[in-house]
Scaffold this active site. Structure first.
Site, short mmCIF file in Angstrom:
data_model
loop_
_atom_site.label_atom_id
_atom_site.label_comp_id
_atom_site.label_asym_id
_atom_site.label_seq_id
_atom_site.Cartn_x
_atom_site.Cartn_y
_atom_site.Cartn_z
NE ARG A 27 -10.06 -11.49 -12.43
CZ ARG A 27 -10.92 -10.48 -12.49
NH1 ARG A 27 -10.60 -9.29 -12.04
NH2 ARG A 27 -12.11 -10.64 -13.02
NE ARG A 31 -5.73 -8.45 -14.82
CZ ARG A 31 -6.94 -7.89 -14.86
NH1 ARG A 31 -7.38 -7.38 -15.99
NH2 ARG A 31 -7.69 -7.84 -13.78
NE ARG A 40 -0.77 -8.85 -20.53
CZ ARG A 40 -1.63 -7.89 -20.20
NH1 ARG A 40 -2.68 -8.16 -19.47
NH2 ARG A 40 -1.44 -6.66 -20.59
CG ASP A 76 -11.21 -17.03 -18.30
OD1 ASP A 76 -12.37 -17.11 -18.76
OD2 ASP A 76 -10.73 -15.97 -17.88
CE1 TYR A 153 -18.19 -11.98 -19.31
CE2 TYR A 153 -18.60 -13.62 -17.61
CZ TYR A 153 -18.09 -12.38 -17.99
OH TYR A 153 -17.48 -11.56 -17.06
#
Length: 343
Positions: A27, A31, A40, A76, A153
């Protein structure tokens, strides 16, 4: 294709001796970087994934800002369920939502093994652009989610700490579960082959929820499908399996012929090496939360980690993804300490 100037990651995965340990962070494109946060604010999550120019810009940010030895494609794992016909929403700060999950045989009619060139071409376009912009500085890692993690998921419909509904689905409807897992596997093989064709130098399979299964169930519902993926790709490109928490199966994962195995911080490097054997490269295993420690502590802890791996057949990384509240100079301290550490 531009010749690679930094081959540390590839050499280590191929079992060669290198002058130092390569380093990247899961990652790493995301972020914790102010540059990413600015994008974003302007663009939705899947807009960032599906716009090659944005995906390329985000992929390159940590190479430019933090100085890692590899770029990892910004995308993703849930683009695969999306391509297979399920709606996937990504709610900022909340995580994924699949409003119509797979629960019954009737739900299986809604999903398919897609033509990846049609449904996931935007990923391949992004890879081509990234390779061009990287200009051989570092290798590019492509990736996909492991079939078990994607099933979690697709059946649960959202994130969970235990994925009980997904497990119950596997235990009560095993034939259906295996049908779904095989469809995900077939899609993933085609998808990763497409990534390699577009220019990915390495591929990593993320089994984020592998650790929720016992050793026997991990073999049944996860590893037998990962094995198919590794077998289909390992001659083309180095492969890394990261099955968080599934330390009990390191030996069987090494036996797939994967070049690298990611480990989390809950297993000591010496024990991981004992389980995995000497033929495979280990990747990890710094606790991402430790990156919030003062910089001198990070430096000390990173050196301890490197000593524990013994300086050979090791890729320095985190034991899971970097946290969004990690200061950039702390991430840089992690990378720099690895780079400055003698063999």
């Amino acid at each position: 294709m531009n010749e690679l100037k930094n081959t540390l990651l590839l050499d280590t995965l191929n079992g060669l001796t290198t002058e130092r340990t390569p380093v990247w962070m899961m990652r790493q494109a995301g972020r914790y970087l102010p540059e990413y946060m600015r994008l974003r604010e302007k663009y939705g999550f899947f807009e960032r994934c599906q716009t090659p120019e944005l995906a390329a810009e985000i992929t390159l940010q940590p190479v430019d800002i933090v100085g890692v030895d590899a770029a990892i494609l910004f995308s993703d794992i849930l683009v695969v369920p999306q391509a297979m016909g399920l709606e996937v929403q990504l709610i900022e700060s909340k995580g994924p939502l699949l409003p119509e999950p797979v629960k019954t045989i009737a739900d299986m009619q809604r999903i398919r093994v897609p033509d990846v060139d049609e449904t996931l071409h935007y990923v391949f376009d992004a890879i081509k652009l990234i390779k061009q912009q990287l200009n051989g500085r570092v290798p590019l890692i492509g990736f996909a989610g492991a079939p078990w993690t994607l099933l979690c998921y697709m059946v649960q419909g959202k994130g969970s700490k235990t994925f009980d509904e997904a497990k119950i689905f596997c235990y009560t409807q095993p034939a259906l579960a295996h049908q779904l897992l095989q469809m995900i596997t077939d899609t993933t093989i085609a998808y990763l082959k497409g990534q390699v064709k577009a220019g990915a130098d390495v591929v990593q399979i993320f089994d984020s929820w592998g650790g929720l299964l016992s050793k026997g169930d991990f073999e049944t519902f996860s590893l037998q499908y990962i094995r198919q993926i590794v077998a289909a790709l390992k001659e083309e490109v180095p492969t890394i399996i990261f099955a968080k928490g599934a330390w009990h199966s390191l030996e069987s994962m090494a036996a797939t012929g994967a070049h690298g195995l990611g480990i989390d911080w809950c297993i000591e490097p010496q024990m991981a090496r004992r389980f995995a054997g000497n033929k495979v490269t280990l990747q990890g295993n710094f606790d991402p939360a430790k990156l919030l420690s003062p910089i001198p502590t990070i430096q000390q802890e990173v050196k301890q980690m490197l000593k524990a791996f013994g300086g050979r057949q090791h890729i320095a990384n985190l034991g899971h993804g970097i946290l969004p509240n990690v200061p950039v100079d702390h991430a840089r301290a992690f990378v720099d300490t690895v780079k400055e550490f003698g063999g």
